[in-house]
Motif scaffolding. Structure first.
Motif, PDB file in Angstrom:
ATOM      1  N   LYS A 189     -23.583  29.613 -34.879  1.00  0.00           N
ATOM      2  CA  LYS A 189     -22.940  28.838 -33.797  1.00  0.00           C
ATOM      3  C   LYS A 189     -22.953  27.346 -34.137  1.00  0.00           C
ATOM      4  O   LYS A 189     -21.963  26.641 -33.912  1.00  0.00           O
ATOM      5  CB  LYS A 189     -23.692  29.060 -32.472  1.00  0.00           C
ATOM      6  N   ASP A 190     -24.083  26.855 -34.669  1.00  0.00           N
ATOM      7  CA  ASP A 190     -24.160  25.433 -35.044  1.00  0.00           C
ATOM      8  C   ASP A 190     -23.100  25.098 -36.078  1.00  0.00           C
ATOM      9  O   ASP A 190     -22.441  24.055 -35.997  1.00  0.00           O
ATOM     10  CB  ASP A 190     -25.532  25.095 -35.656  1.00  0.00           C
ATOM     11  N   SER A 217     -20.232  22.410 -35.246  1.00  0.00           N
ATOM     12  CA  SER A 217     -20.189  21.129 -35.962  1.00  0.00           C
ATOM     13  C   SER A 217     -18.905  20.992 -36.773  1.00  0.00           C
ATOM     14  O   SER A 217     -18.650  19.955 -37.366  1.00  0.00           O
ATOM     15  CB  SER A 217     -21.388  21.011 -36.896  1.00  0.00           C
ATOM     16  N   GLY A 218     -18.117  22.066 -36.829  1.00  0.00           N
ATOM     17  CA  GLY A 218     -16.858  21.993 -37.581  1.00  0.00           C
ATOM     18  C   GLY A 218     -17.045  22.314 -39.059  1.00  0.00           C
ATOM     19  O   GLY A 218     -16.092  22.294 -39.835  1.00  0.00           O
ATOM     20  N   GLU A 219     -18.280  22.613 -39.472  1.00  0.00           N
ATOM     21  CA  GLU A 219     -18.487  22.944 -40.892  1.00  0.00           C
ATOM     22  C   GLU A 219     -17.833  24.275 -41.253  1.00  0.00           C
ATOM     23  O   GLU A 219     -17.428  24.489 -42.364  1.00  0.00           O
ATOM     24  CB  GLU A 219     -19.985  23.022 -41.184  1.00  0.00           C
ATOM     25  N   TRP A 220     -17.783  25.152 -40.270  1.00  0.00           N
ATOM     26  CA  TRP A 220     -17.089  26.427 -40.450  1.00  0.00           C
ATOM     27  C   TRP A 220     -15.921  26.474 -39.462  1.00  0.00           C
ATOM     28  O   TRP A 220     -16.022  27.027 -38.374  1.00  0.00           O
ATOM     29  CB  TRP A 220     -18.029  27.615 -40.165  1.00  0.00           C
ATOM     30  N   PRO A 221     -14.799  25.876 -39.824  1.00  0.00           N
ATOM     31  CA  PRO A 221     -13.670  25.876 -38.891  1.00  0.00           C
ATOM     32  C   PRO A 221     -13.071  27.275 -38.724  1.00  0.00           C
ATOM     33  O   PRO A 221     -13.356  28.169 -39.535  1.00  0.00           O
ATOM     34  CB  PRO A 221     -12.664  24.931 -39.553  1.00  0.00           C
ATOM     35  N   PRO A 222     -12.243  27.475 -37.681  1.00  0.00           N
ATOM     36  CA  PRO A 222     -11.624  28.792 -37.483  1.00  0.00           C
ATOM     37  C   PRO A 222     -10.920  29.254 -38.756  1.00  0.00           C
ATOM     38  O   PRO A 222     -10.289  28.460 -39.445  1.00  0.00           O
ATOM     39  CB  PRO A 222     -10.616  28.528 -36.358  1.00  0.00           C
ATOM     40  N   GLY A 225     -16.664  36.881 -29.336  1.00  0.00           N
ATOM     41  CA  GLY A 225     -15.354  36.309 -29.679  1.00  0.00           C
ATOM     42  C   GLY A 225     -15.431  35.152 -30.655  1.00  0.00           C
ATOM     43  O   GLY A 225     -14.425  34.500 -30.938  1.00  0.00           O
ATOM     44  N   LEU A 226     -16.623  34.887 -31.201  1.00  0.00           N
ATOM     45  CA  LEU A 226     -16.736  33.766 -32.145  1.00  0.00           C
ATOM     46  C   LEU A 226     -16.351  34.159 -33.566  1.00  0.00           C
ATOM     47  O   LEU A 226     -15.883  33.324 -34.338  1.00  0.00           O
ATOM     48  CB  LEU A 226     -18.175  33.232 -32.150  1.00  0.00           C
ATOM     49  N   LEU A 227     -16.579  35.426 -33.909  1.00  0.00           N
ATOM     50  CA  LEU A 227     -16.193  35.928 -35.229  1.00  0.00           C
ATOM     51  C   LEU A 227     -15.237  37.089 -35.040  1.00  0.00           C
ATOM     52  O   LEU A 227     -15.223  37.732 -33.986  1.00  0.00           O
ATOM     53  CB  LEU A 227     -17.430  36.422 -35.998  1.00  0.00           C
ATOM     54  N   GLU A 228     -14.425  37.350 -36.068  1.00  0.00           N
ATOM     55  CA  GLU A 228     -13.580  38.552 -36.020  1.00  0.00           C
ATOM     56  C   GLU A 228     -13.647  39.238 -37.378  1.00  0.00           C
ATOM     57  O   GLU A 228     -13.680  38.584 -38.423  1.00  0.00           O
ATOM     58  CB  GLU A 228     -12.142  38.212 -35.617  1.00  0.00           C
ATOM     59  N   ALA A 229     -13.730  40.570 -37.307  1.00  0.00           N
ATOM     60  CA  ALA A 229     -13.825  41.338 -38.555  1.00  0.00           C
ATOM     61  C   ALA A 229     -12.505  42.049 -38.782  1.00  0.00           C
ATOM     62  O   ALA A 229     -12.027  42.759 -37.903  1.00  0.00           O
ATOM     63  CB  ALA A 229     -14.953  42.349 -38.446  1.00  0.00           C
ATOM     64  N   ALA A 230     -11.889  41.811 -39.943  1.00  0.00           N
ATOM     65  CA  ALA A 230     -10.628  42.490 -40.254  1.00  0.00           C
ATOM     66  C   ALA A 230     -10.886  43.422 -41.431  1.00  0.00           C
ATOM     67  O   ALA A 230     -11.523  43.021 -42.406  1.00  0.00           O
ATOM     68  CB  ALA A 230      -9.557  41.481 -40.600  1.00  0.00           C
ATOM     69  N   TRP A 271     -13.379  27.641 -30.586  1.00  0.00           N
ATOM     70  CA  TRP A 271     -13.720  26.425 -29.852  1.00  0.00           C
ATOM     71  C   TRP A 271     -13.800  26.681 -28.363  1.00  0.00           C
ATOM     72  O   TRP A 271     -14.739  26.288 -27.706  1.00  0.00           O
ATOM     73  CB  TRP A 271     -12.692  25.321 -30.110  1.00  0.00           C
ATOM     74  N   SER A 272     -12.785  27.385 -27.890  1.00  0.00           N
ATOM     75  CA  SER A 272     -12.793  27.621 -26.447  1.00  0.00           C
ATOM     76  C   SER A 272     -13.949  28.542 -26.070  1.00  0.00           C
ATOM     77  O   SER A 272     -14.542  28.407 -25.003  1.00  0.00           O
ATOM     78  CB  SER A 272     -11.460  28.199 -25.984  1.00  0.00           C
ATOM     79  N   VAL A 273     -14.291  29.477 -26.991  1.00  0.00           N
ATOM     80  CA  VAL A 273     -15.402  30.373 -26.680  1.00  0.00           C
ATOM     81  C   VAL A 273     -16.706  29.583 -26.622  1.00  0.00           C
ATOM     82  O   VAL A 273     -17.527  29.749 -25.717  1.00  0.00           O
ATOM     83  CB  VAL A 273     -15.490  31.506 -27.725  1.00  0.00           C
ATOM     84  N   LEU A 274     -16.879  28.680 -27.609  1.00  0.00           N
ATOM     85  CA  LEU A 274     -18.105  27.867 -27.606  1.00  0.00           C
ATOM     86  C   LEU A 274     -18.189  27.000 -26.360  1.00  0.00           C
ATOM     87  O   LEU A 274     -19.240  26.806 -25.789  1.00  0.00           O
ATOM     88  CB  LEU A 274     -18.123  26.950 -28.834  1.00  0.00           C
ATOM     89  N   ALA A 275     -17.024  26.470 -25.977  1.00  0.00           N
ATOM     90  CA  ALA A 275     -17.000  25.590 -24.807  1.00  0.00           C
ATOM     91  C   ALA A 275     -17.262  26.364 -23.522  1.00  0.00           C
ATOM     92  O   ALA A 275     -17.581  25.798 -22.495  1.00  0.00           O
ATOM     93  CB  ALA A 275     -15.660  24.884 -24.712  1.00  0.00           C
ATOM     94  N   SER A 276     -17.119  27.709 -23.633  1.00  0.00           N
ATOM     95  CA  SER A 276     -17.148  28.474 -22.394  1.00  0.00           C
ATOM     96  C   SER A 276     -18.502  28.434 -21.703  1.00  0.00           C
ATOM     97  O   SER A 276     -18.595  28.590 -20.511  1.00  0.00           O
ATOM     98  CB  SER A 276     -16.729  29.916 -22.634  1.00  0.00           C
TER      99      SER A 276
END
Ligand SMILES: Cc1ncc(COP(=O)(O)O)c(C=O)c1O
Length: 481
Positions: A25-26, A30-35, A67-72, A84-89
C-alpha cells in the motif's frame, strides 16, 4: 519490476502478511508503484522476503479483494488502475461522518472570512477585534514575567475558576453596581463559551431565544445547532423596541438575549430608560435575560448606562463580560454571573468540556486587575478608539455620502452602513475580496439586512481603512453590485 527493497520484521507485533499488505500500500500511495505496475511474482517475493508462498498469497489476495491489485491470467499481478480512488476510500469513509455531528458548520461567508483574516494582502474592513497596535506589549511582558516568578503550580483550577480572579472580578462588577460573589461567578473561555454553556445547559429543542435583529448571534450556528429557535425583535436607536418585546408569547422555555452596549453589529447603545422598560417587561413576563456586555468598557465621551443586571433583584439576568474586546481575544477569558444554581449548572458543564479556562490567562488577568493596570489600559484605549472612529466617519463622509447612511456609535467597534440602493451582498463580498477587501456583509447578522455592511474602525491601520473604504465606494459605484 522484479526486485523488492524491503524486508519483513519477524519481531514486530504485526503479522507477516499484514506487513506485506502495508508495504505494498505504501508503494502504491507514494506513487513508486503507479497503476499498471507489474509486481514481482509470488515465487520471487517469497524468496526475497523469506516467507512461505502461502503468506504472500494471502496478502496479495486481500489486496486484490480490496481492488488495489488485479491478477490477469498469463500476465501476472498488477497495480489496479483505480488504485488511487481505492486508497482514498478509507479517508472517504469519514466524509459522511463530517456531516453527521450535532454542530452545524459555520455560514460559508463566515468560513471565508475566517480564512482571509489571515491573508496579509487583504484589508479587513469589518473585523471585530482591536488592531495589533493596541496590544499593550510592555504591560503584558511585565505581567507574564511577574506571574511566571510567582506561580508555583499550574494545576486544574476550581470548577468556577481561579478564586483570586473571581474576587477581583467581583470588585470590578461592584464598580458597575452589580453585587456578585465568587460563588455566583464562573470564569469562561470568552463570552462565546458562556453562550455555548447556556445553549447546552439551560435551553433545549423546544426553547426560543428572542434577540435584537440584527444581532451577532445570527452569524453563529451555536443555538440553531442545539435546535433552539432564534426570533429577532426589531430595534430603534434606543435598543430593542418595547412593542416587539411586548408581543413575545408566554411559552414555557424562552429567553431574551441582548447586547445593550455598542451593539454588534449596529453600534447602538440601549438608553437607561429603555433598560428599565425592558427589565420591567421581562420581569412581568417572567422572561429571563442574557445580557452580553463584552463591549461595555469601550465608551468614548461618557460611560454607557448601568447594566440591566443592576436593576435585577429577582435573579432574572445572566450577565456576560469578556477581556477579548478591551484587551486581547487570545487570552480567551470572560465571565458570567447570575443566580448560584444556574452558575453551578454551567460550571458543571464547563468542567465536562474543558476542566476550566487557561490558568495562565487567569493569573495574568488577575494581576492586571489587582494592580489596576487594566483600568489604565482601557483609559488610554478609549481615546485612541475615539480618534479612529472620528477618522472613519470622515472617510465615510468623503466617499459614501451619496450612496449610504450610517450609525454614529458612542463606543465599541462598529458602524452599521446602510446602502441607499439594493445590492447583491454576495457579489459585493466576492468582488471586494478580488480587490483585496474583506467585508462583513449585513446579512450575516440579519438575513433581511441586504443593504448593510458592518464596518469596524478598530482593526485595520488607518491608512488601510481610508484606502479600503475608498476602493469599496468605487466598487459599489462602478459595478452597481
Ligand atoms: C456581542 C459579542 N458577544 C460575545 C463575543 C465573543 O467574544 P469572546 O468569546 O472572544 O469573548 C463577541 C465577539 O465578537 C461579541 O461581539
Amino acid at each position: 519490476m522484479d526486485t523488492i527493497d524491503w524486508q519483513l520484521d519477524k519481531n514486530q507485533a504485526s503479522t507477516l502478511y499484514k506487513q506485506i499488505i502495508e508495504k505494498i500500500k505504501d508503494k502504491i500511495a507514494s506513487g513508486e508503484w503507479p497503476p499498471g505496475t507489474k509486481i514481482p511474482s509470488q515465487r520471487s517475493m517469497s524468496d526475497m522476503l523469506k516467507v512461505n508462498r502461502s503468506t504472500i498469497n494471502t496478502a496479495l489476495n486481500e489486496l486484490i479483494a480490496d481492488g488495489l491489485l488485479e491478477a490477469a491470467v498469463g500476465s501476472g499481478t498488477r497495480v489496479a488502475n483505480n488504485s488511487w480512488s481505492v486508497l482514498a476510500s478509507s479517508a472517504a469513509l469519514w466524509t459522511p461522518y463530517t456531516h453527521r455531528g450535532l454542530q452545524q458548520p459555520n455560514l460559508s461567508t463566515i468560513q471565508k472570512i475566517n480564512t482571509y483574516e489571515f491573508d496579509d494582502r487583504v484589508i479587513r474592513l469589518g473585523t471585530g477585534e482591536l488592531s495589533p497596535e493596541f496590544y499593550p506589549k510592555e504591560l503584558m511582558q511585565d505581567t507574564l514575567r511577574s506571574i511566571g516568578e510567582n506561580i508555583t503550580s499550574l494545576g486544574y483550577e476550581e470548577p468556577l475558576g481561579l478564586y483570586p480572579l473571581r474576587e477581583e472580578l467581583c470588585r470590578y462588577l461592584a464598580r458597575l453596581q452589580i453585587a456578585a460573589t465568587p460563588a455566583s461567578l464562573l470564569i469562561v473561555s470568552g463570552g462565546l463559551q458562556a453562550l455555548q454553556l447556556i445553549s447546552l445547559g439551560l435551553l433545549n429543542r423546544s426553547s426560543t431565544l428572542y434577540l435584537e435583529r440584527p444581532s451577532y448571534l445570527f452569524s453563529l450556528n451555536l443555538f440553531q445547532s442545539a435546535g433552539i429557535a432564534l426570533r429577532g425583535l426589531s430595534m430603534d436607536n434606543e435598543g430593542i423596541s418595547p412593542e416587539a418585546l411586548q408581543a413575545v408569547p408566554a411559552t414555557a422555555s424562552r429567553c431574551l438575549y441582548t447586547i445593550p452596549c455598542f451593539q454588534n453589529p449596529t453600534g447602538t447603545t440601549m438608553t437607561a430608560k429603555r433598560r428599565t422598560e425592558l427589565y420591567d417587561l421581562c420581569a412581568a413576563k417572567r422572561l429571563p435575560i442574557i445580557e452580553d456586555d463584552v463591549y461595555r468598557e469601550l465608551w468614548f465621551d461618557s460611560p454607557p448606562p448601568l447594566p440591566v443586571k443592576t436593576l435585577d433583584k429577582q435573579g432574572l439576568v445572566l450577565y456576560i463580560g469578556s477581556f477579548s474586546k478591551a484587551l486581547s481575544p487570545g487570552l480567551r477569558l470572560g465571565w458570567i454571573t447570575g443566580p448560584e444554581p444556574v452558575i453551578s449548572r454551567l460550571a458543571d458543564i464547563k468542567n465536562q468540556i474543558d476542566y476550566g479556562s487557561s490558568s495562565l490567562s487567569q493569573w495574568a488577568v488577575h494581576r492586571l486587575l489587582a494592580s489596576g493596570a487594566f483600568y489604565h489600559h482601557v483609559d488610554s484605549l478609549r481615546g485612541k478608539l475615539l480618534a479612529r472612529r472620528t477618522v472613519c466617519l470622515q472617510i465615510l463622509e468623503q466617499y459614501f455620502a451619496d450612496i449610504a447612511t450610517w450609525t454614529v456609535p458612542q463606543g465599541g467597534f462598529y458602524v452599521w452602513l446602510t446602502l441607499k440602493k439594493p445590492v447583491s451582498l454576495n457579489r459585493l463580498f466576492y468582488t471586494a475580496l478580488d480587490n483585496g477587501l474583506l467585508l462583513n456583509p449585513g446579512n450575516l447578522y440579519d438575513k433581511q439586512a441586504s443593504q448593510n455592511l458592518r464596518i469596524s474602525y478598530a482593526y485595520a491601520r488607518l491608512d488601510d481603512l481610508a484606502t479600503g473604504l475608498h476602493r469599496l465606494a468605487e466598487l459599489i459605484k462602478t459595478y452597481r453590485l
